[in-house]
Motif scaffolding. Structure first.
Motif, short mmCIF file in Angstrom:
data_model
loop_
_atom_site.label_atom_id
_atom_site.label_comp_id
_atom_site.label_asym_id
_atom_site.label_seq_id
_atom_site.Cartn_x
_atom_site.Cartn_y
_atom_site.Cartn_z
N THR A 173 3.84 -4.94 8.58
CA THR A 173 2.40 -5.24 8.57
C THR A 173 1.59 -4.23 9.37
OG1 THR A 173 2.56 -6.66 10.52
CG2 THR A 173 2.82 -7.72 8.37
N ASP A 174 2.23 -3.56 10.31
CA ASP A 174 1.45 -2.65 11.16
C ASP A 174 1.08 -1.40 10.37
OD1 ASP A 174 0.24 -1.39 13.35
OD2 ASP A 174 1.76 -2.15 14.73
N TYR A 175 -0.17 -1.01 10.45
CA TYR A 175 -0.66 0.11 9.66
C TYR A 175 -0.90 1.35 10.49
CZ TYR A 175 -4.82 -1.93 11.69
OH TYR A 175 -5.71 -2.44 12.59
N ARG A 176 -0.78 1.23 11.80
CA ARG A 176 -1.08 2.39 12.66
C ARG A 176 -0.07 3.50 12.43
NH1 ARG A 176 -0.97 -0.43 18.29
NH2 ARG A 176 0.89 -1.22 17.24
N PHE A 212 -1.79 -4.89 0.66
CA PHE A 212 -1.02 -5.32 1.82
C PHE A 212 -0.31 -4.12 2.43
CE2 PHE A 212 2.97 -6.68 3.76
CZ PHE A 212 2.63 -7.80 4.49
N PRO A 213 -0.34 -3.90 3.72
CA PRO A 213 -1.02 -4.69 4.75
C PRO A 213 -2.44 -4.19 5.03
CG PRO A 213 0.36 -3.05 5.79
CD PRO A 213 0.48 -2.84 4.31
N ILE A 214 -2.87 -3.14 4.34
CA ILE A 214 -4.24 -2.62 4.50
C ILE A 214 -4.63 -2.05 3.16
CG2 ILE A 214 -3.51 -0.31 5.32
CD1 ILE A 214 -5.88 -0.58 7.38
N MET A 215 -5.91 -2.19 2.80
CA MET A 215 -6.34 -1.90 1.44
C MET A 215 -6.78 -0.46 1.20
SD MET A 215 -8.87 -5.08 0.73
CE MET A 215 -9.46 -5.19 2.41
N PRO A 216 -6.22 0.20 0.20
CA PRO A 216 -6.83 1.46 -0.23
C PRO A 216 -8.29 1.20 -0.62
CG PRO A 216 -4.71 1.13 -1.32
CD PRO A 216 -5.06 -0.17 -0.62
N THR A 217 -9.16 2.12 -0.29
CA THR A 217 -10.59 1.92 -0.52
C THR A 217 -10.91 1.71 -2.00
OG1 THR A 217 -10.99 3.40 1.33
CG2 THR A 217 -12.87 2.89 -0.07
N VAL A 218 -11.71 0.70 -2.27
CA VAL A 218 -12.28 0.48 -3.60
C VAL A 218 -13.79 0.69 -3.47
CG1 VAL A 218 -12.78 -1.25 -5.36
CG2 VAL A 218 -10.53 -1.17 -4.29
N SER A 219 -14.36 1.48 -4.34
CA SER A 219 -15.78 1.80 -4.22
C SER A 219 -16.56 1.42 -5.47
CB SER A 219 -15.98 3.31 -3.99
OG SER A 219 -15.43 3.68 -2.76
N SER A 220 -17.82 1.10 -5.24
CA SER A 220 -18.76 0.97 -6.34
C SER A 220 -20.10 1.51 -5.89
CB SER A 220 -18.95 -0.49 -6.72
OG SER A 220 -18.08 -0.85 -7.74
N SER A 221 -20.90 1.89 -6.85
CA SER A 221 -22.17 2.47 -6.46
C SER A 221 -23.21 2.20 -7.52
CB SER A 221 -22.01 3.99 -6.28
OG SER A 221 -21.66 4.60 -7.50
N ASN A 268 0.84 -1.20 0.00
CA ASN A 268 0.00 0.00 0.00
C ASN A 268 0.88 1.25 0.00
OD1 ASN A 268 -1.57 2.21 0.78
ND2 ASN A 268 -2.94 0.98 2.04
N PRO A 269 0.81 2.06 -1.06
CA PRO A 269 1.73 3.20 -1.15
C PRO A 269 1.34 4.37 -0.26
CG PRO A 269 0.29 3.15 -3.07
CD PRO A 269 -0.03 1.91 -2.27
N ILE A 270 0.19 4.31 0.36
CA ILE A 270 -0.22 5.43 1.22
C ILE A 270 -0.32 4.99 2.68
CG2 ILE A 270 -1.30 6.90 -0.50
CD1 ILE A 270 -4.02 5.62 0.24
N LEU A 271 0.49 3.98 3.00
CA LEU A 271 0.47 3.48 4.37
C LEU A 271 0.92 4.55 5.35
CD1 LEU A 271 0.02 0.84 5.96
CD2 LEU A 271 2.48 0.46 5.80
N ARG A 272 1.90 5.34 4.93
CA ARG A 272 2.50 6.28 5.88
C ARG A 272 1.83 7.65 5.89
NH1 ARG A 272 7.42 3.39 4.32
NH2 ARG A 272 7.82 4.86 2.64
N MET A 273 0.76 7.78 5.13
CA MET A 273 0.04 9.05 5.08
C MET A 273 -0.57 9.36 6.46
SD MET A 273 -3.41 9.36 2.96
CE MET A 273 -3.63 10.64 1.77
N PRO A 274 -0.44 10.60 6.91
CA PRO A 274 -0.99 10.93 8.23
C PRO A 274 -2.50 11.18 8.20
CG PRO A 274 0.08 12.85 7.30
CD PRO A 274 0.26 11.74 6.30
N PRO A 275 -3.15 10.99 9.34
CA PRO A 275 -4.58 11.35 9.41
C PRO A 275 -4.74 12.86 9.55
CG PRO A 275 -3.82 10.51 11.53
CD PRO A 275 -2.65 10.40 10.59
N ASN A 276 -5.95 13.32 9.32
CA ASN A 276 -6.29 14.72 9.60
C ASN A 276 -6.33 14.95 11.11
OD1 ASN A 276 -6.64 16.03 7.16
ND2 ASN A 276 -8.83 15.53 7.00
N VAL A 277 -5.82 16.10 11.53
CA VAL A 277 -6.02 16.49 12.93
C VAL A 277 -6.54 17.92 12.95
CG1 VAL A 277 -4.36 14.90 13.98
CG2 VAL A 277 -3.58 17.10 13.10
N GLU A 278 -7.32 18.19 13.97
CA GLU A 278 -8.02 19.46 14.07
C GLU A 278 -7.08 20.66 13.92
OE1 GLU A 278 -11.34 19.75 14.46
OE2 GLU A 278 -11.43 21.92 14.73
N LYS A 279 -5.92 20.57 14.53
CA LYS A 279 -5.07 21.76 14.58
C LYS A 279 -4.51 22.16 13.20
CE LYS A 279 -0.57 19.59 15.63
NZ LYS A 279 -0.15 19.65 14.21
#
Lengths: 756, 756
Positions: free
Chosen positions: B300-303, B713-722, A734-745
Motif C-alpha cells: 500500500t505504501d506509495y513513497r 490501488f494504492p494510488i491513482m494515476p492521474t485522470v484529467s478532463s477539461s 498501479n503499474p507506475i508505482l515504482r517510477m522514480p521522481p525527477n531530480v535536479e541532478k
C-alpha cells in the motif's frame, strides 16, 4: 503454395489457414482450436513453416530508388540535416535509403524490392498484358492472425504476400501475389458498388481535365481569371443515385491562386466540372455562380515569408523538450518500437495512414509482455458539408477510402510538426504504375513531456504527515499529419506508462469556403440560410462535420474477449434504508451479439465500455480488461436514409463491436468511392453475430461539429479531440508505482544556441 | 469611512458604491451608468479616490513572519534550493519572505501586514472581546467591479477592505473591515442554514476528539489496533434532516497507519464517531464493522523510499522542458502575469484555490488589450459517494465550501508537480486566530510545450505546390494541487496564444476505500451490491462522482454580454431541392432570462454556447464572442430531492448563466457546511432574471463518474478532463498567423548534468 500438411494429421483448421479468399476469412474452428491449445498450435505451425519456408531470396540486383527517376510522389525532407544530431543519439539510427530494406517481422510493409517484384510478377499476368491498368493499392497481405501471434523474433519470416487492388478492363480487381512462388494466388472482381481509392494520378489528372473543355476555359476567362492562375481540386462525387453509377466520376472545382498561396480562400463559386476519371472526359459543366465575386487575396496567405512582421510583435523565448541522454525508445528492425513498458509494431499504410500492431505492455509484477491490441488504425473518415445546393451537396468526403489517408500524409516538418527528439519513419508506397516510391518523414515517434503529473499525493496538516510524492508524466507519441487537400489531420497515438493509449485527432489546415456576394452580415436577412459563417468579405466558412472511425482489434491478454457495458444507474433506496434517497449502481452487462454493442452515448444514461478477457482474472477475481473512454463526441444527425449517411452509416453509433473478420477492416467498405453503402460496418453489425468470449474488434468514432468562425481564417488553429483505451483491472495495481521522481541532478544543463 | 461626495453632485450610484451589504450587491443603476458612460465615470471615480485616498501607511513595526513561531499551517518548500537557478533567470524574481509585501493592484490578496491589521482591529471589536471566536475566512473584499475596471496601473490603490467570516457566540458573522479607517463597516449574521468553511483547526481538533471517549478507545483496542497507530479523518456530515441542524457536527473515521504511510488503505470499517465541532464532544459512536478485517499494509505504501526497485526496472532517460533564454512570462507586482498576448491577475485564495481576474488578450491587429474574463475560479466541488449504508451515506463532500480548496493546496513539488521553468507563488492566509501564515509554492506558473502543433498546412502533390508551414504550440499553465485528505485535485488554467483558455482538472491521490470481508470476487454472489470494485483483499473502492463547478464572469470586450445558444439541427430538404435529404443548420437563440440558459448537454441535440458582446461587431458584422466548449462530461444522476443533490443542485445542469451579482460567487452557497441547499446556483437561477445584454456570469460543471479499478490501488494515476473558453469571431482572423516557426538555431544546446 505453402503446404501445411507435415505430419499426416489433418486438423480442420489446416485446410483453411492459407486459403483466405472466403469472405469471413479464417475458419472459426481454427481460431477456437488456436485459443484452447495455443502452445501446441504454435509449435505445429512453426514446424510447418520451417519445413515449408523457402529462404527469402532478395532480388539478385538491388534496384536503386531515386526520387528523381521514380515516382513524382516521392518526397524528400527539406530539413534532413536538422535531424542528424538527434538521430546520431538514437541507437536505432534510421536508414533513409530503402533500396536494401528487407522485412524482419511478419507485419512489416512491403519493401521496395518486394513492390518491384510484385510489379514484375503482375506485368506477366494475363490481365495486365491485355489492357492498360492502374494499381490502386499494393500492400502487404498480412498473414493470418494466429500465425502472426505465434511468430517470435528469430523465427523464420512468414511467407510474404502482396494484396493488390487494380483497375483494368473497366473493372476493379483484387489480387493476392505470392512473393515466394511469384504467382497470383487469388484474383477476384468485386461485385459490390464503389471503386477503389483514387490513385494520386487519378486526382492530379482530374485537376487538369477541365482545361480540355473550351466552355470551361471560356467561363474562366469571362470571370476575369487568367488560366495560369487556376488551381483546381479533385472532389469525390459521393453517390446520390443512378447518375453516379457505372462510371468513375469526379467533380472538379477551381480557385484563383493569383496573389496568394492560399487559393482555397479564392473560390470560383458555383463552377463544377464533372469528369470521367477513366476517360478524362468532361461530362458536364455546372456554371451557376457568375454573380459571385472571387474573394480578395489580401490577408489570405499564411506562409511566414508572406507576413508583415511588426517589430513590436512579442516573440516567445525558445522552448524545447530536451533529452541530453537521448530518447528512451528504440526502433528495432525499422518497425518495432520499444519504449518504457510498451512494445508495438508501427507501419505507414497508404489507406489507414498509420497502423499500430501487436501492442503489448509489460506487466510490472511478472515482467511479461501482455497483449493489449492486435491492430489499431484509422479505418475511415466521413466529412459531410452542410449545404444542399448544387456546388456543395456532394461534399461528403470519406478521406481514407476515397483519397488514401496515408497517401495524403506529407513529410513532417522537424522541430514544428514534432519536437527535437523525434525519430522519423518513411512510408514506402506504390504508384499507379506499380513503381515504389518513398514518402519520407511521414510518421514521427517522440517522447513528450508537457509538465504534467503521472500521479501525486501530499499529506496535509490535518494528518501532520510530511509526505509529498509526485511523479512526472512522460508519454510516447506516434504522429502523422495528412493534408487531404485543404484540411490537415494530425493523428496521434499516445502511449502512457500507466497503460493508457490516447488516440487524438487534431484538425488544422484550411477551410473549404464558399464564395458569397455578401461583404457584411448587415446585408443578410435574419431568416436567410448562409450554411455557415461569413469569415471575411465574400467568404463563407461552410458548416461541416468530421467523423474519424477507428478499428481497434483488442486482444486483452489473448484474442478471446467479451464486451461489457457497465451501466451506471440511479438506484432509489427503500423507505428507512438510508438517509440517502438515491445512489448510483454499476451493473455489468455482457454483450452477447453485435446488436448489444451498438452504442449511442448518453449523458444521462451513462456506461463504461470494457473489453475484458473473461478467462483471465486478477488475484482478487476481477476479469482483466481495457475500457474505451469516449471523448470529444459529436454524433451524425443526418437523415439515416440520406445517401451520404447510408455510405457513412458507420457513424450511426459511436461504438460498435464485431467479431474478428479479416475482411472487415474498412468501416465504409473496401471500395468506398461512389459506394452505395452496402459494405459498411453498419451492415456487418446488423448480422448480429455472437461476440461473447470471441476474438472481437472494437470500433470507435470521434466526431466534431465544425461551425467555422473568423479565427479559422485564413488557416485554422488546431482543434483536437481524443479518446482513450485505458486499463481497467488489467494490472493488479498501479503499474507506475515504482517510477522514480525527477531530480535536479538528472536534468540537462542547457545554454542558448546563439552563445555556443 | 471613505467619502465619495466630493463635488456636490449626488448621482444615484454613489450612495451604493461602498455600501455592499445588500444581497444583490451593486445597485443596477450604477452598473448601467458605468457602462453607458465608461470614460466619464472612470474620471469621476478616479478624482474621488484621489481626493479620498489616504496614503497606505504600513505598520510602524514590520512583524517578522516565522514559520516556527506563527501558524502550524505555515509551510516551507523542502526543495527551495532547487528553484534558485531558474528564479535567477526570471526577471520577476520571487520574494519568499512576505513580511514587507504591499498591495499594488486592487485585487491583490491581503498581505501579512494587512491580515495582522485586521486581527488587531477585530481584537478591539465588541464581538470578539466578549467571547471565544474563530476566524473562518479573512480575505480581501474586492472593490466594486466598475472601480476595478477603471483602475489602471499608476492610479492610487483603491481602498483596502477585508471580508471576514467568524464564528462567535454560537453564530456565524460576516464582517467587512475597512483597513483605512480601521473600522468594521459591515457586520451581518446570516439567517440561512449552514456553517462557514471549517478552519484547519476544526479539522485537526476533530481528528483527536474521539480519543476522549473511553468507548472509542475500547473498540479500537478490541479491534487489535494500537492507539498510537491511529489516523483519523474529519468527514463533513452533509445535511440529511433535523439531526444535522443547529450544531456544527463532523464525523470522524479512523485508519491504522501501522506499517504504511498509506493508512487510507487500512480503514477501520464501520466505525463512525460523530463529534460536535464547537464543544469537541463525542455525540455518538456508530460501531458496526467489527466483523470486517482491517486490510493488510502490504503493497500500500506509495513513497519512493518504500519501494523495492528491481534492478531490471527500465528507467526513462531524463526529459525536460528547457528555455535557455528563460521563460517568456513576467509577473509584475507579484500578481500580474504577462505572457505572449495574455495578461491577467492571479492570486491564491483559501476557498477557491486560485482566482484568475481581469484576463485580457492583446488584439494582433490593433495591439490593444481586450477584456475576456473579469474573474474565473473554482466555485464549488461536489463529490457524492454511492453507498447508502451507515458509514458511507453522508460522504457527499463539497470540498471548496467545506474544507477550503485553497487551504488544502499544499506546496508543489518542483520538477515533478511543475516543470523546471516554473515560477512559484505563495499563498498568504489567516489561521483561525487571525494570524497570517504563508503557504509556500502553492501555485506555479510555467510555459508548456508538449510537441503539439498550433496550426499547420502542407500542400500535396495534387496541387504541386511546395508548402509546408507548421507552428509549434506553446502554452502558459497556472497550476495548483489541492490534497483534500486522500484525494488530489490538480487544477490547471492553460492559456493559449490563439486566445483559448483550457481549464483542466486532474484527479489523483488516494481512493476512499471501504473495508470488506471479501478477499476474492468468487465469494461475491452475482446480485450483491458491493457499491464498488474489489481492489485488493478486503478493500473496496467505492463508486463516486466528482463535480467541479467553475464561476466564469465573462466580460467579452466589456461587461454587457449575451448568452447565445447556437443550435445545430437537422434540416430536411424539400422534394427536388437537392440530391441530399438533409443537412445541419445552425440557429442562433439569444437567452433572454436565466431559465433559457439552464443547459443540459445532449449529444443528439447539440448546440454551441457563445457569450457574445452584442454591441461589438467584427469588420464583416459578426458579434465578438467566446464559446464554452464542454468536455469530459458526466451528469449527476441522483434524485433531485435527495438531500445531497439539493445541496449540490448546482450540478443539475452543466451550464448556467446568471446576471452578475457580487454575492453570488459560491455555487453551493456562502455557508455550505451542513447547508440545506437554499443558497445554491440552482435557487438563484430559478429567479429567472433577465440576462440579455447584461453583465453575465457563466457557470460550467466538469463531471466524472469514477468506478474504481485495481490500477487506482494504492494510488491513482492521474485522470484529467477539461473544457475550453474559445474565441469565436472575437478576432478578425487567426490571431497566431504571424507566429514564427521553430528553427534549429534558436533551440538550446544541452548536455547531461552528470557530465557537467
Amino acid at each position: 503454395m505453402v503446404n501445411f500438411f507435415a505430419n499426416g494429421s489433418d486438423p480442420p483448421f489446416h485446410r483453411r489457414a492459407h486459403t483466405i479468399d472466403e469472405e469471413n476469412g479464417l475458419d472459426p474452428s481454427f481460431h477456437r482450436q488456436a485459443h484452447t491449445t495455443d502452445k501446441e498450435v504454435c509449435v505445429v505451425l512453426v514446424l510447418l513453416f520451417t519445413w515449408a519456408h523457402l529462404p527469402y531470396a532478395p532480388p539478385s540486383k538491388a534496384e536503386l530508388l531515386d526520387c528523381t527517376t521514380n515516382s513524382p510522389w516521392c518526397t524528400t525532407s527539406r530539413n534532413r540535416n536538422q535531424l542528424k544530431p538527434n538521430l546520431l543519439r538514437n541507437p536505432t539510427r534510421h536508414h533513409h535509403r530503402h533500396t536494401s530494406d528487407s522485412p524482419h517481422h511478419p507485419l512489416d510493409p512491403l519493401t521496395i524490392q518486394e513492390i518491384n517484384k510484385v510489379r514484375s510478377i503482375l506485368s506477366s499476368h494475363e490481365l495486365f498484358k491485355s489492357s492498360p491498368y492502374a494499381l490502386h493499392s499494393v500492400v502487404l497481405e498480412e498473414p493470418e492472425k494466429p500465425l502472426v501471434l505465434c511468430w517470435k523474433k528469430g523465427d523464420p519470416l512468414l511467407p510474404r504476400k502482396a494484396s493488390v487492388i487494380a483497375r483494368a478492363n473497366g473493372k476493379s480487381h483484387v489480387l493476392t501475389v505470392d512473393l515466394q512462388t511469384s504467382q497470383v494466388i487469388r484474383h477476384a472482381t468485386d461485385s459490390l458498388s464503389g471503386y477503389p481509392t483514387m490513385t494520386i494520378e487519378d486526382m492530379t489528372t482530374a485537376t487538369w481535365a477541365p482545361l480540355a473543355s473550351a466552355k470551361f476555359n471560356r467561363t474562366i476567362i469571362e470571370r476575369g481569371i487568367d488560366l495560369t492562375d487556376l488551381a483546381c481540386l479533385p472532389i469525390s462525387t459521393g453517390w446520390f443515385g443512378k447518375s453516379e453509377e457505372k462510371r468513375r466520376l469526379i467533380k472538379v472545382q477551381c480557385y484563383s491562386m493569383k496573389d496568394t498561396a492560399n487559393f482555397y480562400m479564392r473560390p470560383i463559386e458555383g463552377l463544377t466540372v464533372l469528369v470521367d476519371m477513366d476517360t478524362r472526359a468532361v461530362v458536364e459543366i455546372s456554371d451557376k455562380g457568375r454573380n459571385i465575386p472571387i474573394p480578395k487575396a489580401a490577408n489570405t496567405d499564411y506562409r511566414y515569408s508572406a507576413q508583415n512582421i511588426y517589430p513590436e510583435l512579442k516573440l516567445l523565448n525558445p522552448i524545447s523538450i530536451e533529452q541530453p541522454k537521448g530518447p528512451s525508445f528504440t526502433i528495432e528492425d525499422e518497425h518495432t518500437v520499444k519504449w518504457a513498458n510498451w512494445e508495438f509494431h508501427l507501419k505507414p499504410d497508404p489507406r489507414a495512414g498509420v497502423i499500430i500492431s501487436r501492442a503489448m505492455v509489460r506487466d510490472p509484477d511478472s515482467g511479461e509482455l501482455r497483449n493489449v491490441m492486435y491492430k489499431g488504425f484509422t479505418s475511415e473518415l466521413f466529412v459531410p458539408y452542410m449545404d444542399p445546393t448544387d456546388a456543395w451537396y456532394f461534399k461528403t468526403y470519406m478521406d481514407a477510402g476515397e483519397y488514401g489517408f496515408g497517401l495524403q500524409a506529407m513529410p513532417l516538418d522537424p522541430l514544428n510538426d514534432c519536437p527535437r527528439n523525434a525519430y522519423y519513419m518513411d512510408g514506402v508506397f506504390a504508384a499507379a504504375d506499380g513503381k515504389p516510391y518513398v514518402r519520407s518523414n511521414m510518421v514521427c515517434v517522440f517522447e513528450s513531456y508537457a509538465g504534467d503529473i503521472g500521479w501525486r499525493h501530499s499529506e496535509s496538516p490535518i494528518t501532520g504527515m510530511e509526505i509529498r510524492e509526485v511523479r512526472p508524466k512522460v508519454t510516447l507519441v506516434v504522429r502523422m499529419a495528412a493534408s487531404v487537400a485543404n484540411y490537415d489531420y494530425i493523428m496521434d497515438w499516445e502511449f502512457q506508462t500507466d497503460g493508457l493509449i490516447r488516440i487524438k485527432v487534431g484538425l488544422s489546415g484550411i477551410l473549404m469556403v464558399k464564395g458569397s456576394p455578401y461583404v457584411n452580415m448587415n446585408q443578410v436577412t435574419g431568416q436567410e440560410n448562409l450554411h455557415g459563417t461569413l469569415l471575411s468579405e465574400n467568404v463563407i466558412g461552410v458548416i461541416h462535420d468530421h467523423y474519424v472511425t477507428f478499428c481497434l482489434d483488442m486482444d486483452v491478454d489473448g484474442s478471446d474477449n467479451s464486451f461489457v457495458k457497465v451501466d451506471i444507474q440511479r438506484q432509489q433506496t427503500s423507505p428507512g434504508e438510508s438517509p440517502r434517497r438515491s445512489y448510483l449502481k454499476a451493473t455489468r452487462n455482457v454483450a452477447k451479439t453485435e446488436k448489444d454493442a451498438q452504442i449511442k452515448l448518453k449523458l444521462y444514461d451513462p456506461s463504461e465500455f470494457h473489453v475484458i478477457n473473461p478467462s483471465k482474472l486478477t488475484r482478487v477475481g476481477n476479469p482483466v480488461g481495457y475500457k474505451v473512454v469516449p471523448g470529444g463526441t459529436a454524433a451524425s444527425l443526418l437523415d439515416l436514409d440520406d445517401p451520404p449517411q447510408k455510405r457513412g452509416a458507420f457513424t450511426n453509433n459511436q461504438i460498435w463491436v464485431t467479431p474478428y473478420n479479416r475482411t472487415e477492416q474498412w468501416a465504409g467498405g473496401l471500395f468506398v468511392y461512389q459506394s452505395q453503402g452496402e459494405d459498411t460496418l453498419a451492415v456487418w453489425s446488423e448480422r448480429d453475430r455472437p461476440i461473447e468470449n470471441k476474438d472481437i474488434v472494437l470500433w470507435y468514432t470521434l466526431g466534431f461539429h465544425h461551425v467555422p468562425c473568423q479565427e479559422d481564417f485564413p488557416i485554422m488553429p488546431t482543434v483536437s479531440s481524443s479518446f482513450d483505451l485505458k486499463p481497467v483491472n488489467f494490472f493488479e495495481s498501479n503499474p507506475i508505482l515504482r517510477m522514480p521522481p525527477n531530480v535536479e541532478k538528472d536534468l540537462p544543463i542547457c545554454k542558448p544556441a546563439a552563445s555556443a
